[in-house]
Design an enzyme around this catalytic site. Structure first.
Site, mmCIF file in Angstrom:
data_model
loop_
_atom_site.group_PDB
_atom_site.id
_atom_site.type_symbol
_atom_site.label_atom_id
_atom_site.label_comp_id
_atom_site.label_asym_id
_atom_site.label_seq_id
_atom_site.Cartn_x
_atom_site.Cartn_y
_atom_site.Cartn_z
ATOM 1 N N SER A 86 0.883 -1.310 -0.050
ATOM 2 C CA SER A 86 0.015 0.175 0.172
ATOM 3 C C SER A 86 0.764 1.202 0.183
ATOM 4 O O SER A 86 1.668 1.343 0.721
ATOM 5 C CB SER A 86 -0.947 0.217 1.210
ATOM 6 N N CYS A 87 0.564 2.117 -0.881
ATOM 7 C CA CYS A 87 1.131 3.550 -0.680
ATOM 8 C C CYS A 87 2.660 3.166 -0.812
ATOM 9 O O CYS A 87 3.350 2.791 -1.730
ATOM 10 C CB CYS A 87 0.688 4.312 0.365
ATOM 11 N N SER A 88 3.442 3.997 0.243
ATOM 12 C CA SER A 88 4.943 3.975 0.154
ATOM 13 C C SER A 88 5.611 2.554 0.612
ATOM 14 O O SER A 88 6.480 2.311 0.095
ATOM 15 C CB SER A 88 5.246 4.907 1.255
ATOM 16 N N GLY A 89 4.556 1.700 1.263
ATOM 17 C CA GLY A 89 4.918 0.184 1.329
ATOM 18 C C GLY A 89 4.662 -0.613 0.010
ATOM 19 O O GLY A 89 5.974 -1.305 -0.037
ATOM 20 N N GLY A 90 4.142 -0.027 -0.912
ATOM 21 C CA GLY A 90 4.087 -0.540 -2.191
ATOM 22 C C GLY A 90 5.391 -0.259 -2.972
ATOM 23 O O GLY A 90 5.555 -0.986 -3.930
#
Length: 627
Positions: A358-362
Site C-alpha cells: 500500500s502507498c509507500s509500502g508498495g
C-alpha cells in the site's frame, strides 16, 4: 439696452426619449454603485466582526495557536502543501502569489473588465437578485440560514462572486499552464481560508450556538484551542481518540507476533476456518502510518475478511523510528521485506508467498521485487497494489501534486531531511491535511473552536491521528523515487548495488485505485497496473485514498469497476468499463482472486508460529503502541 432672450426649443418625442434613456442609465449606474458600495461595506463590517470575534476568543490564545493568517502561513513554514512528501517552501508560495499578481499586471484591460463584471454581480447580490449558489456538496454552506436569511445569503454570494471572478481572471490569462495552476492554488488557499463560514459572527450556526448557550461555545472553543496548543498540534484536532483502545475495539484481530527485529514486528493472524490456503499473504503497509488501517473495527477489518476466506495472513508492523534510526533507507526497508517473507515461508512451508503493498509500502515492495529479479530469485508469486503509484511522472502530470516539484524544491526537501534526521508525524499529518484544507482543516476549525464541539470519535480518524515518523534517509530516498522515477526507467535505482528493472518482474497483479483519491490519483494507479502487463486486474472504487481501501461489503453506496488494464489510456479504460459498473465492495472480488492464487488447501495450523519462530506476544504487538 436690449436684453438677449433665450427661447427654449420645443422637445421632440425622439429627443425626449433620448433624455429619458440617459436619465435611466444614470440612475442605474448610481444604483449599481450604491449596491456595490453596500456590498463592500458589508465586507468591511464582516472584517470588523472577525476582529471582534478574535478578541472574544482570547487574543493571546489565538495568536499563540495560529489564527487564520497563521494557518495559511503554515502551508510554507511547515512544508504543509501540495505533495505531502515534498512540501512547499516560503519562496515557492511567494512565487505562486507572484503568479497571481502577474495575471493582473500583464492584462490590465482584461482585469478591469473582470472587475466590472464583479461589481455588477455585487450589485445583484445587494439587490437580492443574484443567482449564485454554492456547490450542493459544499458542506460549508449547508446550514439553511445561508439560503433563508438575506444577510447570510448576501454574505455567501459576495464570497462566491469573489471566488468565481478571481478564478475566471486567472483562467483567462495568458500565463503558461504550470504558472496558471500555481496562481489558482494560491488563490484557492486564500479564498478557502477567508470563507465567511470560518468566522464566528459570519457563521449562522455559530451565532445560534452563542444565543443558545449564552456564549458557552466560545469558552469551550477556547478550551479546545488551548488544548491543541498545549499538545503542540499544528492544526485543529480531527478526532476524539479516547473511545478507541488498541487490541480491544481497534486493531483487534486475533494473532501473534512471530518475529521481531529493530525495524519491524511480523504479525501472524489466527485462522478462522478448518482449512487454509498454503501460500500465505504478506502485507507491506505504508511506513508513513501504522498498519491497522486494514484492521479497524471488526466489521471494517480487511485482515478478518481475508482470514475468514482461508487466507493465511502475515502483516508487517513497522517500528516508529526516532532520530537514532535516521540512517534507515530504502535498502534497509527492502531487506526487512525479505526477512519477513523468509519467516512466512518458513512457518507455512510454502516455497513462495503472495504480497500486498500500500502507498509507500508498495514502493518498497516494487523495489524488493526488482531486487529479487536482479538476483534471479522467485519468492513472490502474486501481488496486490492498493492506492500505490509506481510511475511518479503519471502522478505529477496534470495534478496539483506536481505544482512545486521542481528539481530545486526536491533538493531543498532532501536537504531538510538530512539536516533534521527525521520527519515527524505531525509534519506528515499537516502535509496531508493541506491537500484538502476545507475538509481536513477548516471543517474542524469551525466545529472545535467556533461551535465549541468536541471532534468526532471515528475509527478511521483515530488511526490517522496515530501518526508515525520517517527516517531522514528514507524520506530522501522517497524523494529520489519522485525525481528519478526509476520503476519506469530501468537502471535508475539500485538496491544493495543491484540495478532494478521492473520489466523483469513476472508476477500476477491486482491493482486498486480510488476515483476521488487526492494523494495517489487513480489514473496514476492505473499506470501501476500497466507496469505489470495488460492482463493485470485493475479496480476503480468510488472513494478516496483510505476509503477505497476500507471498503467492507456492508458499506453503503459503494460501487466499483473492474477489468484488465488492457489499454494504455486510463480515460479510455474508464469509458470501456463504465457500462459494467458493479454495486458494492470490491473485497469479495479480490478475495476470490487471491484464493485462486494461494495454492492448495491444507489443514489450518493448531498454533501460530513455529519452533524456529515462536510467538513473542499477542497482536497487535509492541511496536504499534510506540508513539
Amino acid at each position: 439696452m436690449a436684453t438677449k432672450t433665450h427661447t427654449k426649443k420645443p422637445e421632440t418625442p425622439g429627443r425626449a426619449r433620448s433624455h429619458a434613456a440617459a436619465g435611466a442609465r444614470r440612475r442605474t449606474r448610481a444604483a449599481a454603485g450604491d449596491s456595490a458600495r453596500a456590498a463592500l461595506g458589508a465586507g468591511r463590517a464582516t472584517a470588523k466582526a472577525v476582529k471582534n470575534t478574535a478578541t472574544l476568543a482570547g487574543t493571546a490564545a489565538v495568536a499563540a495557536a495560529g489564527d487564520l493568517g497563521n494557518l495559511i502561513a503554515q502551508a510554507s513554514e511547515n512544508t504543509l502543501a501540495i505533495n505531502p512528501l515534498v512540501g512547499v517552501q516560503a519562496r515557492d508560495l511567494a512565487g505562486a502569489a507572484g503568479s497571481l499578481l502577474k495575471v493582473m499586471r500583464h492584462a490590465p484591460g482584461k482585469t478591469v473588465r473582470h472587475y466590472g463584471r464583479y461589481l455588477k454581480e455585487l450589485a445583484r447580490v445587494a439587490a437580492g437578485k443574484s443567482q449564485l449558489a454554492p456547490d450542493p456538496k459544499d458542506r460549508r454552506f449547508a446550514d439553511p440560514a445561508w439560503k433563508s436569511n438575506p444577510f447570510y445569503t448576501r454574505l455567501m454570494q459576495t464570497y462566491l462572486a469573489t471566488q468565481k471572478e478571481l478564478a475566471a481572471v486567472i483562467e483567462s490569462s495568458r500565463l503558461e499552464t504550470p504558472e496558471k495552476r500555481r496562481a489558482q492554488f494560491f488563490a484557492s488557499l486564500v479564498t478557502d481560508a477567508l470563507a465567511p463560514s470560518n468566522f464566528v459572527f459570519a457563521n449562522p450556526a455559530a451565532v445560534r450556538k452563542i444565543v443558545d448557550t449564552g456564549g458557552a461555545n466560545l469558552v469551550q472553543g477556547l478550551q479546545h484551542l488551548v488544548e491543541d496548543i498545549r499538545h503542540s498540534r499544528r492544526l485543529p484536532s480531527q478526532v476524539d481518540t479516547t473511545p478507541f483502545k488498541l487490541g480491544e475495539n481497534i486493531a483487534a484481530a486475533r494473532g501473534q507476533v512471530v518475529y521481531r527485529d529493530e525495524m519491524f514486528e511480523l504479525l501472524q493472524f489466527a485462522p478462522s476456518t478448518g482449512q487454509v490456503h498454503q501460500r500465505p499473504l504478506v502485507m507491506s503497509p505504508p511506513q508513513v502510518n501504522k498498519y491497522y488501517a486494514v484492521d479497524l473495527s471488526p466489521e471494517k477489518s480487511l485482515i478478518k475478511w481475508a482470514v475468514d476466506g482461508g487466507v493465511q495472513m502475515f502483516v508487517i508492523s513497522w517500528r516508529n523510528p526516532t532520530i537514532e534510526h535516521s540512517h534507515w533507507g530504502l535498502d534497509d526497508y527492502v531487506m526487512a521485506l525479505d526477512r519477513a517473507v523468509d519467516v512466512a515461508r518458513s512457518i507455512t512451508g510454502s516455497p513462495d508467498v503472495n504480497m500486498w503493498g500500500s502507498c509507500s509500502g508498495g514502493m518498497t515492495l516494487a523495489a524488493y521485487l526488482g531486487w529479487l529479479a536482479a538476483k534471479g530469485e522467485r519468492k513472490v508469486a502474486n501481488t496486490t497494489w492498493a492506492v500505490c503509484v509506481l510511475d511518479a511522472g503519471a502522478a505529477l502530470q496534470d495534478s496539483t501534486l506536481g505544482l512545486f516539484n521542481s528539481p530545486a524544491v526536491l533538493r531543498a526537501a532532501k536537504a531538510r531531511s538530512r539536516r533534521k534526521g527525521i520527519v515527524t508525524g505531525e509534519e506528515m499529518a499537516s502535509m496531508f491535511a493541506w491537500l484538502r484544507p476545507n475538509d481536513l482543516i477548516w471543517n474542524y476549525w469551525v466545529n472545535n473552536y467556533l461551535l465549541g464541539n468536541k471532534p468526532p470519535a471515528f475509527d478511521i480518524l483515530a488511526w490517522n491521528a496515530d501518526s508515525t515518523r520517517l527516517p531522514g534517509r528514507f524520506h530522501g530516498d522517497l524523494l529520489e523515487l519522485i525525481e528519478k522515477n526509476p520503476f519506469v526507467k530501468p537502471g535508475a535505482l539500485a538496491i544493495n548495488g543491484l540495478p532494478i528493472d521492473l520489466s523483469k518482474v513476472q508476477t500476477g497483479a491486482y491493482v486498486v485505485g480510488g476515483v476521488t483519491d487526492h494523494i495517489t490519483p487513480w489514473k496514476a494507479c492505473y499506470g501501476t497496473a500497466r507496469l505489470f502487463g495488460p492482463e493485470t486486474t485493475f479496480v476503480l472504487a468510488n472513494a478516496g485514498h483510505l476509503q477505497s481501501l476500507v471498503n467492507p461489503p456492508q458499506a453503503s453506496k459503494s460501487f466499483h469497476f473492474v477489468a484488465p488494464a488492457s489499454v494504455e489510456d486510463p480515460t479510455e479504460w474508464a469509458r470501456m468499463v463504465e457500462p459494467a459498473k458493479q454495486d458494492g465492495s470490491w473485497w469479495p472480488h479480490w478475495r476470490a482472486w487471491i484464493q485462486a492464487r494461494s495454492a492448495e488447501l491444507v489443514d489450518a495450523p493448531a498454533t501460530l508460529g513455529s519452533p524456529q519462530h515462536p510467538p513473542l506476544c499477542a497482536a497487535p504487538g509492541e511496536y504499534v503502541r510506540v508513539n
